[in-house]
Design a protein around this motif. Structure first.
Motif, short mmCIF file in Angstrom:
data_model
loop_
_atom_site.label_atom_id
_atom_site.label_comp_id
_atom_site.label_asym_id
_atom_site.label_seq_id
_atom_site.Cartn_x
_atom_site.Cartn_y
_atom_site.Cartn_z
N ARG A 50 -19.76 -32.74 1.66
CA ARG A 50 -19.33 -33.73 2.75
C ARG A 50 -19.98 -33.45 4.17
N PRO A 51 -19.94 -34.45 4.89
CA PRO A 51 -20.92 -34.14 6.08
C PRO A 51 -20.40 -33.03 6.94
N ASP A 52 -21.59 -32.62 7.54
CA ASP A 52 -21.63 -31.14 8.34
C ASP A 52 -21.68 -29.82 7.43
N MET A 53 -22.01 -30.06 6.17
CA MET A 53 -22.02 -28.80 5.27
C MET A 53 -23.36 -28.63 5.03
N THR A 54 -23.47 -27.29 5.18
CA THR A 54 -25.01 -26.75 4.82
C THR A 54 -25.40 -26.83 3.33
N VAL A 55 -26.30 -27.17 2.93
CA VAL A 55 -26.54 -27.24 1.32
C VAL A 55 -28.10 -26.94 1.16
N LYS A 56 -28.28 -26.60 -0.24
CA LYS A 56 -29.70 -26.13 -0.57
C LYS A 56 -30.21 -27.34 -1.51
N PRO A 57 -31.30 -28.31 -0.49
CA PRO A 57 -31.79 -29.62 -1.29
C PRO A 57 -32.90 -29.14 -2.47
N ILE A 58 -32.76 -29.86 -3.42
CA ILE A 58 -33.69 -29.78 -4.47
C ILE A 58 -34.24 -31.20 -4.92
N PRO A 59 -35.53 -31.35 -4.85
CA PRO A 59 -36.33 -32.64 -5.30
C PRO A 59 -35.62 -33.22 -6.59
N ALA A 60 -35.08 -34.37 -6.70
CA ALA A 60 -34.87 -34.93 -7.93
C ALA A 60 -35.79 -35.91 -8.23
N ASP A 61 -35.73 -36.17 -9.68
CA ASP A 61 -36.84 -37.08 -10.34
C ASP A 61 -35.87 -38.22 -10.52
N ILE A 62 -36.19 -39.57 -9.91
CA ILE A 62 -35.56 -40.82 -10.11
C ILE A 62 -36.45 -41.89 -10.63
N PRO A 63 -36.36 -42.05 -12.11
CA PRO A 63 -37.54 -43.04 -12.74
C PRO A 63 -37.19 -44.42 -11.95
N SER A 64 -38.21 -45.01 -11.82
CA SER A 64 -38.53 -46.23 -11.46
C SER A 64 -37.99 -47.50 -12.58
N SER A 65 -37.49 -48.39 -12.14
CA SER A 65 -36.89 -49.30 -12.98
C SER A 65 -37.61 -50.75 -12.76
N GLY A 66 -38.11 -51.44 -14.00
CA GLY A 66 -38.86 -52.88 -13.83
C GLY A 66 -37.83 -53.81 -14.22
N GLU A 67 -36.66 -53.84 -13.93
CA GLU A 67 -35.69 -54.96 -13.99
C GLU A 67 -35.77 -55.76 -13.12
N THR A 68 -35.33 -57.08 -13.53
CA THR A 68 -35.32 -58.33 -12.49
C THR A 68 -34.48 -58.07 -11.08
N PRO A 69 -35.04 -58.43 -10.03
CA PRO A 69 -34.41 -58.00 -8.83
C PRO A 69 -33.14 -58.77 -8.93
N ALA A 70 -32.03 -57.98 -8.53
CA ALA A 70 -30.50 -58.40 -8.65
C ALA A 70 -30.05 -59.25 -7.20
N PRO A 71 -29.12 -59.84 -7.19
CA PRO A 71 -28.67 -60.50 -6.07
C PRO A 71 -28.58 -59.47 -4.86
N ALA A 72 -28.70 -59.82 -3.71
CA ALA A 72 -28.56 -58.83 -2.58
C ALA A 72 -27.18 -58.67 -2.35
N PRO A 73 -26.73 -57.41 -2.00
CA PRO A 73 -25.33 -57.29 -1.72
C PRO A 73 -25.05 -57.69 -0.24
N SER A 74 -23.64 -57.86 0.02
CA SER A 74 -23.11 -58.35 1.30
C SER A 74 -23.20 -56.88 2.00
N ASN A 75 -23.64 -57.14 3.41
CA ASN A 75 -23.52 -56.02 4.43
C ASN A 75 -22.11 -56.14 4.93
#
Length: 397
Positions: A372-397
């Motif tokens: 939760r916010p303001d909590m101390t954590v131990k960060p570890i690098p994560a491996d996120i594979p890239s995707s070659g999918e067709t761009p999806a419609p932009a979400p609403s802000n």
């Protein structure tokens, strides 16, 4: 008093004192060794970097023939024969229909005979006019006779030119009885059969020829998107002007990628007032003739390149109760902070972020449920594979 054995007696007060002393010692030991603290939870993070990103937009469109010709007769008559197979490939100049030529042959023959008669009279009329001029010098004929001879000569010459034009016209109409293909391509079904009466330039075509390779794809884009693209180019948010921006990927109606890449030909110069959109025409190779005129497709059009784009993994972006995108970021002290984001569109498995993140931020993508916010954590690098999918419609802000 309690008895133990035969002769020993232990006072009850002594037993109570021993028990209390043991409890005090145990309590003292516990106060001197407090329980260990829980370790900081581990979370997977991705470090945000600025990078050039090719921006595309997916637009609806329909296939249109590269060339199309409606086959209509140019003379009145009766169809004698249909000389093609429906749905077959035809070549330019190939005879498709034969109209009964009998009356046109007769007109052609009459015009030719009249021309021959006029040409045969030319020699004698020319000779008479020449003799009258010679006799006029000897005053053997009057000037009126000479003028009449010259007028007759001019009349014969005019008749020759007239019948030449009539013969040419008759020949053209005779040729029109052979209805030929104006272009090469695939011909559709025939609207008439042998024996049908047709008229010159009738509103209903006899058939239609379309050229399918290459083929056009006409896609529509809103004028507001055109204005946004213009502003982004002016401000330097995106760059354009390379040949790559003219390449267009095509998606078939069922979402299957089309194997051949198209080329953007031009953007229309007017906006449809009823829809507020304009047309982009794409030229696409179609050797297998998979694309047919009227088929619905989607075109992935290159807008340009964002030279310093911020991309955030989609699994690291959630939404609050207001629907606003947010991300959990680990600061330099390894403390969780919450950021409200502004995102424009999805590119593969990442969001294009306009505000809320900057280069160097560490976004939590794994283990969000344990923090939760303001909590101390131990960060570890994560491996996120890239995707070659067709761009999806932009979400609403």
């Amino acid at each position: 008093m309690q008895r133990f054995g035969k002769n020993k007696i232990v006072p009850s007060a002594l037993i109570v004192a021993v028990v209390l002393t043991g409890l005090v010692l145990v309590s003292g030991c516990r106060d001197n060794n407090p329980p260990p603290q829980r370790p900081a939870p581990e979370v997977g993070v991705v470090t945000i970097e600025e990078q050039p990103v090719a921006l595309t937009t997916e637009l609806p469109g329909r296939a249109a023939p590269f060339l199309m010709a409606d086959i209509r007769p140019q003379v009145n008559g009766i169809i004698q024969k249909r000389l093609f197979e429906e749905g077959a490939m035809v070549k330019a100049g190939q005879v498709l229909y034969q109209i009964d030529p009998a009356q046109f042959e007769a007109v052609y023959a009459a015009a030719k005979a009249a021309l021959d008669r006029s040409q045969s009279n030319l020699a004698s009329v020319q000779a008479r006019a020449d003799r009258y001029r010679e006799l006029l010098a000897a005053k053997a004929v009057s000037q009126q006779d000479v003028d009449d001879a010259d007028a007759a000569l001019s009349q014969v010459r005019a008749d020759i030119e007239y019948w030449k034009s009539e013969l040419e016209k008759a020949g053209i109409n005779l040729n029109y009885t052979r209805v030929t293909a104006p272009i090469s391509g695939r011909i559709g079904r025939s609207s008439v059969t042998a024996g049908a009466v047709v008229t010159a330039y009738q509103p209903v075509p006899l058939s239609t020829i379309v050229q399918l390779n290459p083929i056009y794809v006409d896609v529509t884009q809103s004028s507001s998107e055109l204005l946004r693209l213009g502003r982004d180019l002016e401000t330097g948010k995106i760059t354009n002007g390379t040949d790559a921006t003219k390449k267009v990927r095509i998606l078939l109606e069922d979402g299957t990628p089309y194997p051949h890449e198209g080329t953007l030909q031009f953007r229309d110069v007017t906006v449809d007032p009823s829809t507020g959109s304009y047309v982009l025409r794409v030229k696409v190779p179609n050797p297998e003739q998979v694309l047919m005129p009227g088929m619905f497709v989607r075109a992935v059009v290159m807008e340009g390149t964002a030279p310093r784009a911020i991309l955030a993994p989609q699994q690291g972006v959630a939404r609050n109760t207001k629907g606003e995108p947010l991300a959990l970021v680990v600061n330099s002290d390894n403390v969780i902070k919450q950021r409200i984001l502004t995102v424009e569109r999805a590119i593969g498995n990442q969001w294009l972020v306009l505000s809320g993140l900057s280069a160097g931020d560490r976004v939590v993508v794994e283990g969000q449920l344990n923090i939760r916010p303001d909590m101390t954590v131990k960060p570890i690098p994560a491996d996120i594979p890239s995707s070659g999918e067709t761009p999806a419609p932009a979400p609403s802000n």
